[in-house]
Design an enzyme around this catalytic site. Structure first.
Site, PDB file in Angstrom:
ATOM      1  N   GLU A  96       0.878  -1.188   0.000  1.00  0.00           N
ATOM      2  CA  GLU A  96       0.000   0.000   0.000  1.00  0.00           C
ATOM      3  C   GLU A  96       0.913   1.235   0.000  1.00  0.00           C
ATOM      4  O   GLU A  96       1.915   1.257   0.703  1.00  0.00           O
ATOM      5  CB  GLU A  96      -0.909  -0.039   1.249  1.00  0.00           C
ATOM      6  CG  GLU A  96      -1.731   1.191   1.522  1.00  0.00           C
ATOM      7  CD  GLU A  96      -2.628   1.617   0.362  1.00  0.00           C
ATOM      8  OE1 GLU A  96      -3.484   0.846  -0.081  1.00  0.00           O
ATOM      9  OE2 GLU A  96      -2.439   2.760  -0.124  1.00  0.00           O
ATOM     10  N   ASP A 146      -8.517   1.830  -7.239  1.00  0.00           N
ATOM     11  CA  ASP A 146      -9.032   3.144  -7.634  1.00  0.00           C
ATOM     12  C   ASP A 146      -9.605   3.034  -9.047  1.00  0.00           C
ATOM     13  O   ASP A 146      -8.919   2.595  -9.968  1.00  0.00           O
ATOM     14  CB  ASP A 146      -7.896   4.167  -7.594  1.00  0.00           C
ATOM     15  CG  ASP A 146      -7.355   4.329  -6.175  1.00  0.00           C
ATOM     16  OD1 ASP A 146      -8.159   4.573  -5.266  1.00  0.00           O
ATOM     17  OD2 ASP A 146      -6.130   4.182  -5.982  1.00  0.00           O
ATOM     18  N   THR A 219     -14.872  -5.452   2.278  1.00  0.00           N
ATOM     19  CA  THR A 219     -13.855  -4.438   2.600  1.00  0.00           C
ATOM     20  C   THR A 219     -14.512  -3.086   2.892  1.00  0.00           C
ATOM     21  O   THR A 219     -15.701  -2.888   2.639  1.00  0.00           O
ATOM     22  CB  THR A 219     -12.820  -4.243   1.464  1.00  0.00           C
ATOM     23  OG1 THR A 219     -13.394  -3.377   0.473  1.00  0.00           O
ATOM     24  CG2 THR A 219     -12.409  -5.557   0.822  1.00  0.00           C
ATOM     25  N   LYS A 220     -13.689  -2.164   3.380  1.00  0.00           N
ATOM     26  CA  LYS A 220     -14.177  -0.844   3.750  1.00  0.00           C
ATOM     27  C   LYS A 220     -14.774  -0.119   2.536  1.00  0.00           C
ATOM     28  O   LYS A 220     -15.861   0.445   2.596  1.00  0.00           O
ATOM     29  CB  LYS A 220     -12.989  -0.054   4.309  1.00  0.00           C
ATOM     30  CG  LYS A 220     -13.340   1.305   4.778  1.00  0.00           C
ATOM     31  CD  LYS A 220     -12.180   1.978   5.469  1.00  0.00           C
ATOM     32  CE  LYS A 220     -12.515   3.441   5.594  1.00  0.00           C
ATOM     33  NZ  LYS A 220     -11.463   4.308   5.071  1.00  0.00           N
TER      34      LYS A 220
HETATM   35  C1  LIG Z   1     -10.075   2.460  -3.378  1.00  0.00           C
HETATM   36  S1  LIG Z   1      -8.818   1.972  -2.288  1.00  0.00           S
HETATM   37  C2  LIG Z   1      -9.324   0.332  -1.763  1.00  0.00           C
HETATM   38  C3  LIG Z   1      -8.643  -0.123  -0.523  1.00  0.00           C
HETATM   39  C4  LIG Z   1      -8.989  -1.542  -0.022  1.00  0.00           C
HETATM   40  N1  LIG Z   1      -8.544  -2.567  -0.951  1.00  0.00           N
HETATM   41  C5  LIG Z   1     -10.472  -1.693   0.285  1.00  0.00           C
HETATM   42  O1  LIG Z   1     -11.166  -2.384  -0.478  1.00  0.00           O
HETATM   43  O2  LIG Z   1     -10.943  -1.099   1.280  1.00  0.00           O
HETATM   44  C6  LIG Z   1      -7.449   1.637  -3.360  1.00  0.00           C
HETATM   45  C7  LIG Z   1      -6.111   1.637  -2.638  1.00  0.00           C
HETATM   46  O3  LIG Z   1      -5.074   1.220  -3.521  1.00  0.00           O
HETATM   47  C8  LIG Z   1      -3.908   1.964  -3.218  1.00  0.00           C
HETATM   48  N2  LIG Z   1      -3.048   1.911  -4.416  1.00  0.00           N
HETATM   49  C9  LIG Z   1      -3.359   2.368  -5.669  1.00  0.00           C
HETATM   50  N3  LIG Z   1      -2.366   2.107  -6.524  1.00  0.00           N
HETATM   51  C10 LIG Z   1      -1.394   1.463  -5.801  1.00  0.00           C
HETATM   52  C11 LIG Z   1      -0.109   0.949  -6.140  1.00  0.00           C
HETATM   53  N4  LIG Z   1       0.360   1.039  -7.385  1.00  0.00           N
HETATM   54  N5  LIG Z   1       0.618   0.381  -5.179  1.00  0.00           N
HETATM   55  C12 LIG Z   1       0.133   0.270  -3.892  1.00  0.00           C
HETATM   56  N6  LIG Z   1      -1.067   0.755  -3.508  1.00  0.00           N
HETATM   57  C13 LIG Z   1      -1.826   1.342  -4.467  1.00  0.00           C
HETATM   58  C14 LIG Z   1      -4.422   3.334  -2.859  1.00  0.00           C
HETATM   59  O4  LIG Z   1      -3.499   4.055  -2.055  1.00  0.00           O
HETATM   60  C15 LIG Z   1      -5.706   2.986  -2.087  1.00  0.00           C
HETATM   61  O5  LIG Z   1      -5.468   2.864  -0.702  1.00  0.00           O
END
Ligand SMILES: C[S@@+](CC[C@H](N)C(=O)[O-])C[C@H]1O[C@@H](n2cnc3c(N)ncnc32)[C@H](O)[C@@H]1O
Length: 241
Positions: A96, A146, A219-220
């Site tokens: 993350e 995302d 998940t959240k």
């Molecule tokens: C929309 S959130 C979902 C978080 C979690 N998986 C959930 O379902 O609650 C997407 C997460 O992916 C992380 N993220 C996006 N691209 C990433 C990358 N290339 N490497 C690591 N983390 C990444 C972002 O910082 C964010 O916390």
């Protein structure tokens, strides 16, 4: 000793090459809570892994050989910690970029008393490319990435043809790439990319989506999406060769 002076041309070349790299995230500063800061101080030495451009030895990292699950973008890490606690026989690696999320995950992991989780705070694309050995993972999970809904941002979506081939090389034969999203358009994009991807087979009997497997906790972001009336799509693809 004198340092080489940096010229404007050097700087501009560096900026351009940095900007040319399309990333799947924008780093938000995000303040750490006291608990997250404390968790990072106390538990990073045992569970944190620093990024460096060399291959990891997973057996050394975990002190044992075991099936290994890697999660990309675990957010605050709640579902990752739940999964790791529910499967102590497996190793878990979480990646993350968002520091408060890493702090929250470490705090939860310590509270759960688990020892089968290691965590990176870095771009998962780089960790996979440079540190994860080929054929080494049982599962790669990508939950609620995302969605980058605007058309001009679609190139930032992490699920792309080249990236999924890199993931295939990191999975053992028979290993599974599991995705979930609450954006229908992203789900369709994932399906299109995966159906065209060499070397994978779809675990869905209808060749599209699967029911959420019981081992994946809600998940959240999923909960937030559900409150907004979004559907949820799970996709699971197995590495065939
Ligand atoms: C929309 S959130 C979902 C978080 C979690 N998986 C959930 O379902 O609650 C997407 C997460 O992916 C992380 N993220 C996006 N691209 C990433 C990358 N290339 N490497 C690591 N983390 C990444 C972002 O910082 C964010 O916390």
């Amino acid at each position: 000793m004198s340092e080489q002076p940096t010229t404007a041309a050097d700087e501009s070349a560096e900026t351009t090459s940095y900007m040319r790299k399309i990333r799947s995230f924008v780093l938000r500063e995000g303040r750490l809570t006291k608990a997250q800061k404390l968790a990072l101080e106390q538990h990073w030495p045992a569970m944190g892994v620093e990024f460096k451009p060399e291959l990891l030895d997973l057996a050394t990292l975990f002190g044992r050989k075991a099936d290994t699950v890697l999660e990309i973008g675990f957010g605050m890490g709640k579902s990752l910690v739940q999964m790791a606690a529910a499967a102590p026989e497996k190793n878990f690696i979480g990646i993350e970029v968002h520091r408060p999320g890493v702090g929250a995950c470490l705090a939860d992991a310590a509270a759960a008393g688990i020892s089968n989780l290691r965590v990176f705070q870095h771009d998962a694309v780089e960790v996979l490319a440079q540190m994860i050995p080929d054929n080494s993972l049982t599962t790669i999970q990508l939950f609620f990435p995302d969605p980058w809904p605007k058309k001009k941002h679609h190139k930032r979506r992490i699920v792309q043809a080249d990236f999924v081939q890199q993931l295939r090389s990191k999975l053992a034969i028979g290993g599974v790439f599991h995705m979930a999203t609450d954006w229908q358009h992203y789900a369709e994009h994932m399906l299109e990319v995966m159906q065209a991807a060499e070397g994978f087979s779809n675990l869905s009997a209808s060749n599209d989506y699967v029911e959420r497997p019981t081992h994946r906790p809600v998940t959240k972001f999923e909960l937030r999406g559900k409150k907004l009336g979004h559907g949820v799509w799970d996709l699971m693809f197995k590495r065939e060769h």
